[in-house]
Design a protein around this motif. Structure first.
Motif, mmCIF file in Angstrom:
data_model
loop_
_atom_site.group_PDB
_atom_site.id
_atom_site.type_symbol
_atom_site.label_atom_id
_atom_site.label_comp_id
_atom_site.label_asym_id
_atom_site.label_seq_id
_atom_site.Cartn_x
_atom_site.Cartn_y
_atom_site.Cartn_z
ATOM 1 N N ALA A 1 -4.723 0.665 -2.073
ATOM 2 C CA ALA A 1 -4.371 1.788 -2.943
ATOM 3 C C ALA A 1 -2.898 2.132 -2.772
ATOM 4 C CB ALA A 1 -5.243 2.994 -2.605
ATOM 5 N N MET B 1 -0.347 4.775 4.844
ATOM 6 C CA MET B 1 -1.148 3.560 4.930
ATOM 7 C C MET B 1 -0.342 2.410 5.507
ATOM 8 S SD MET B 1 -3.265 3.758 1.340
ATOM 9 C CE MET B 1 -4.346 2.362 1.673
ATOM 10 N N HIS C 1 -10.025 3.107 -7.223
ATOM 11 C CA HIS C 1 -8.649 3.579 -7.418
ATOM 12 C C HIS C 1 -7.989 2.881 -8.619
ATOM 13 C CE1 HIS C 1 -4.649 5.045 -6.139
ATOM 14 N NE2 HIS C 1 -4.208 3.813 -6.326
ATOM 15 N N TYR D 1 -8.170 6.702 3.031
ATOM 16 C CA TYR D 1 -7.251 5.606 2.734
ATOM 17 C C TYR D 1 -6.537 5.134 4.003
ATOM 18 C CZ TYR D 1 -8.080 6.507 -2.181
ATOM 19 O OH TYR D 1 -8.668 6.663 -3.411
ATOM 20 N N CYS E 1 0.842 -1.195 0.000
ATOM 21 C CA CYS E 1 0.000 0.000 0.000
ATOM 22 C C CYS E 1 0.877 1.244 0.000
ATOM 23 C CB CYS E 1 -0.948 0.002 1.195
ATOM 24 S SG CYS E 1 -0.117 -0.077 2.806
ATOM 25 N N ASP F 1 -10.243 -2.684 -3.395
ATOM 26 C CA ASP F 1 -10.418 -1.416 -4.113
ATOM 27 C C ASP F 1 -11.852 -0.908 -3.958
ATOM 28 O OD1 ASP F 1 -9.920 0.743 -5.772
ATOM 29 O OD2 ASP F 1 -10.083 -0.425 -7.621
ATOM 30 N N VAL G 1 -1.551 10.545 1.802
ATOM 31 C CA VAL G 1 -2.801 10.188 1.113
ATOM 32 C C VAL G 1 -3.973 10.763 1.912
ATOM 33 C CG1 VAL G 1 -1.882 8.056 0.096
ATOM 34 C CG2 VAL G 1 -2.993 7.975 2.336
#
Length: 195
Positions: A111, A51, A144, A24, A15, A140, A20
């Motif tokens: 993502a 992430m 994304h 997320y 990830c 997802d 971000v």
């Protein structure tokens, strides 16, 4: 070839490791919490930011064992997840991927950008080439990866991407479906939950 053993699954999560939006980070935390709730363990890229950090912190908070694998150069940038149950420092990115692969039973991509894509494609391609039979799953929930999968679908039947190649990944939209697809047992249908 070896797949997940019954019981505890060691999930390698790829990830984003850069800035971000908040949703997320929340998704990554949900994944870490869900991994822990199943009694599984986490293998990650060994970073404590974005992430990557969120999934590891949540997994640990839920009681999961976490293993981070990080290149020495990134340790020098002070982004290493020093709270990992095991932090493996390696010389370079290629060695990192090999260690992550050797220590995991299943692969989950959230993502991400260039690094995540590179890691996902290597795991996916290796599965296609029958170098392993680990589940490769993409979570997802917000599309994304829609442009990527649309492009890959457009190559079906052209000689560049085969049906079997596309079947090497399972696409999901919920955390529960993603973890179900990672669990030991019969392989789920490819690209499930796709748009």
């Amino acid at each position: 070839m070896s797949g997940p053993v019954s019981g505890s699954v060691r999930v390698c999560v790829f990830c984003a490791s850069g800035p971000v939006p908040e949703p997320y980070l929340a998704l990554a935390s949900d994944v870490g919490t869900a991994i822990a709730a199943r009694g599984w363990s986490l293998v990650s890229g060994g970073g404590r930011v974005s992430m990557m950090g969120a999934v590891a912190r949540a997994a640990r908070e839920g009681g999961a064992r976490t293993v981070g694998v990080i290149p020495e150069a990134l340790v020098a940038h002070e982004v290493a997840d020093e709270q990992s149950d095991e932090l493996v420092v390696v010389g370079d990115m290629r060695t990192r991927k090999g260690e992550m692969d050797a220590r995991s039973d299943a692969v989950l991509a959230l993502a991400g950008g260039l690094g995540t894509l590179e890691e996902l494609f290597e795991a996916w391609t290796s599965r296609y080439l029958r170098m392993h039979d680990k589940p490769v799953v993409v979570l997802d929930p917000d599309g994304h990866y829609d442009p990527l999968f649309a492009w890959l679908e457009s190559l079906r039947g052209t000689g560049f991407v085969s049906d079997r190649g596309l079947a090497g990944v399972v696409r999901t939209t919920t955390v529960a479906d993603a973890l179900d697809a990672l669990a030991p047992g019969p392989a789920p249908s490819a690209v499930s939950g796709s748009r």
